[in-house]
Design a protein around this motif. Structure first.
Motif, PDB file in Angstrom:
ATOM      1  N   GLY A 265       1.194  -1.200   0.190  1.00 43.58           N
ATOM      2  CA  GLY A 265      -0.450  -0.206   0.193  1.00 43.58           C
ATOM      3  C   GLY A 265       0.482   1.334   0.173  1.00 43.58           C
ATOM      4  N   ALA A 266       2.137   1.298   0.482  1.00 45.87           N
ATOM      5  CA  ALA A 266       2.772   1.915  -0.322  1.00 45.87           C
ATOM      6  C   ALA A 266       3.984   2.322  -1.063  1.00 45.87           C
ATOM      7  CB  ALA A 266       4.169   2.381   1.729  1.00 45.87           C
ATOM      8  N   THR A 267       3.363   1.755  -2.104  1.00 47.08           N
ATOM      9  CA  THR A 267       4.793   1.403  -3.433  1.00 47.08           C
ATOM     10  C   THR A 267       3.734   0.962  -4.151  1.00 47.08           C
ATOM     11  OG1 THR A 267       6.224   0.300  -4.155  1.00 47.08           O
ATOM     12  CG2 THR A 267       5.053  -0.591  -2.922  1.00 47.08           C
ATOM     13  N   GLU A 268       4.563   1.393  -5.636  1.00 49.39           N
ATOM     14  CA  GLU A 268       4.021   1.191  -6.444  1.00 49.39           C
ATOM     15  C   GLU A 268       4.641   0.178  -7.221  1.00 49.39           C
ATOM     16  OE1 GLU A 268       7.202   3.845  -6.902  1.00 49.39           O
ATOM     17  OE2 GLU A 268       5.572   4.805  -5.661  1.00 49.39           O
ATOM     18  N   THR A 269       5.330  -0.873  -7.073  1.00 47.90           N
ATOM     19  CA  THR A 269       6.142  -1.459  -7.302  1.00 47.90           C
ATOM     20  C   THR A 269       6.580  -2.822  -6.300  1.00 47.90           C
ATOM     21  OG1 THR A 269       9.321  -1.077  -7.208  1.00 47.90           O
ATOM     22  CG2 THR A 269       8.053   0.182  -8.672  1.00 47.90           C
ATOM     23  N   PRO A 270       6.199  -4.229  -7.494  1.00 46.17           N
ATOM     24  CA  PRO A 270       6.343  -4.894  -7.283  1.00 46.17           C
ATOM     25  C   PRO A 270       7.694  -5.187  -6.540  1.00 46.17           C
ATOM     26  CG  PRO A 270       5.421  -5.224  -9.421  1.00 46.17           C
ATOM     27  CD  PRO A 270       5.843  -3.964  -9.322  1.00 46.17           C
TER      28      PRO A 270
ATOM     29  N   VAL B 280       2.174  -7.511  -5.870  1.00 47.36           N
ATOM     30  CA  VAL B 280       2.293  -6.508  -6.525  1.00 47.36           C
ATOM     31  C   VAL B 280       1.191  -6.048  -5.981  1.00 47.36           C
ATOM     32  CG1 VAL B 280       1.750  -6.555  -8.950  1.00 47.36           C
ATOM     33  CG2 VAL B 280       2.203  -8.452  -8.516  1.00 47.36           C
ATOM     34  N   PRO B 281       1.323  -4.626  -5.857  1.00 43.49           N
ATOM     35  CA  PRO B 281       0.193  -3.537  -5.681  1.00 43.49           C
ATOM     36  C   PRO B 281      -0.164  -3.023  -7.117  1.00 43.49           C
ATOM     37  CG  PRO B 281       2.889  -2.449  -5.787  1.00 43.49           C
ATOM     38  CD  PRO B 281       2.678  -3.965  -6.440  1.00 43.49           C
TER      39      PRO B 281
ATOM     40  N   LEU C 141      12.153 -14.538 -10.930  1.00 41.40           N
ATOM     41  CA  LEU C 141      11.244 -13.002 -11.764  1.00 41.40           C
ATOM     42  C   LEU C 141      11.981 -12.040 -12.458  1.00 41.40           C
ATOM     43  CD1 LEU C 141       8.944 -13.033  -8.700  1.00 41.40           C
ATOM     44  CD2 LEU C 141       8.411 -13.679 -11.155  1.00 41.40           C
ATOM     45  N   ASP C 142      12.892 -11.579 -13.814  1.00 35.26           N
ATOM     46  CA  ASP C 142      13.145 -11.165 -14.335  1.00 35.26           C
ATOM     47  C   ASP C 142      12.333  -9.984 -14.439  1.00 35.26           C
ATOM     48  OD1 ASP C 142      11.266 -11.703 -16.615  1.00 35.26           O
ATOM     49  OD2 ASP C 142      13.684 -12.346 -17.615  1.00 35.26           O
TER      50      ASP C 142
ATOM     51  N   PHE D 152       7.319  -7.028 -14.570  1.00 32.64           N
ATOM     52  CA  PHE D 152       6.377  -6.318 -15.701  1.00 32.64           C
ATOM     53  C   PHE D 152       5.084  -6.797 -16.079  1.00 32.64           C
ATOM     54  CE2 PHE D 152       4.906  -3.138 -19.220  1.00 32.64           C
ATOM     55  CZ  PHE D 152       4.379  -2.313 -18.539  1.00 32.64           C
ATOM     56  N   LYS D 153       5.146  -7.782 -17.509  1.00 33.93           N
ATOM     57  CA  LYS D 153       3.938  -8.607 -17.762  1.00 33.93           C
ATOM     58  C   LYS D 153       2.557  -9.320 -15.827  1.00 33.93           C
ATOM     59  CE  LYS D 153       4.439 -12.506 -18.941  1.00 33.93           C
ATOM     60  NZ  LYS D 153       5.489 -13.423 -19.763  1.00 33.93           N
TER      61      LYS D 153
END
Length: 179
Positions: A60-65, A99-100, A120-121, A126-127
């Motif tokens: 909830g505090a980030t935008e990246t996995p 994943v957010p 996980l590259d 991203f996919k």
């Protein structure tokens, strides 16, 4: 989404929908899980362990996995969060990808994609993030159809709220609006 992730090698898929403050369903966190031990899921939901789950809080505090195993590096943990991670490790859930996801009007959420052996590259991550985001937006659309319409606000009420959002105090708003 579950079928896609299972076909992509994930053994566990969870989805947490986190209604925003002020929403008609505020406080009703929804959790769906596939592939996790049934006893774990039941305890997680019944005991509301999502309140102590540091992965959900970090999502909830980030935008990246990020990987579940990185959580101690990402943020300082409370005693409850640390105890939760110990329970998670005892349950042998393995590692996974957090994943957010983000939706309209603050309707955010989180997907947990668990796999014991996963590489996980960046392109794969991203996919997976794109699939999670698409699934979340679809859920938000379906959810919106089931919720009551928000109350209509007058022009004056809307103006007042705009001033509140900008951080104005009650006294300043009263002066601005000549109340």
């Amino acid at each position: 989404a579950v079928e896609y992730f299972m076909a992509s090698g994930f053994e566990q898929v969870s989805y947490h929908h986190l209604p925003p403050l002020g929403a008609a369903d505020e406080g009703r966190v929804r959790v769906a899980a596939h592939g996790f031990p049934e006893a774990w899921v039941k305890t997680y939901i019944t005991d509301k362990l999502y309140r102590d789950d540091p992965v959900v809080a970090a999502a909830g505090a980030t935008e990246t996995p990020f990987r579940w195993s990185e959580i101690r590096e990402i943020r300082a943990l409370s005693e409850q969060e640390d105890a939760f991670l110990m329970r998670m490790e005892e349950a042998e859930l393995g590692d996974g990808l957090a994943v957010p996801v983000f939706g309209p009007n603050g309707r955010n959420g989180y997907f947990g994609l668990g796999a014991r052996d996963s590489h996980l590259d960046a392109p794969a991550t991203f996919k997976y993030q794109a699939v999670c985001q698409t699934a979340h937006l679809r859920y938000c659309r379906l959810q919106r159809e089931q919720l009551p319409e928000p109350p209509a606000l007058s022009e004056r009420e809307t103006e007042l709220l705009r001033w509140v959002v900008r951080g104005k105090s009650n006294g300043v708003i009263a002066d601005i609006m000549d109340i």
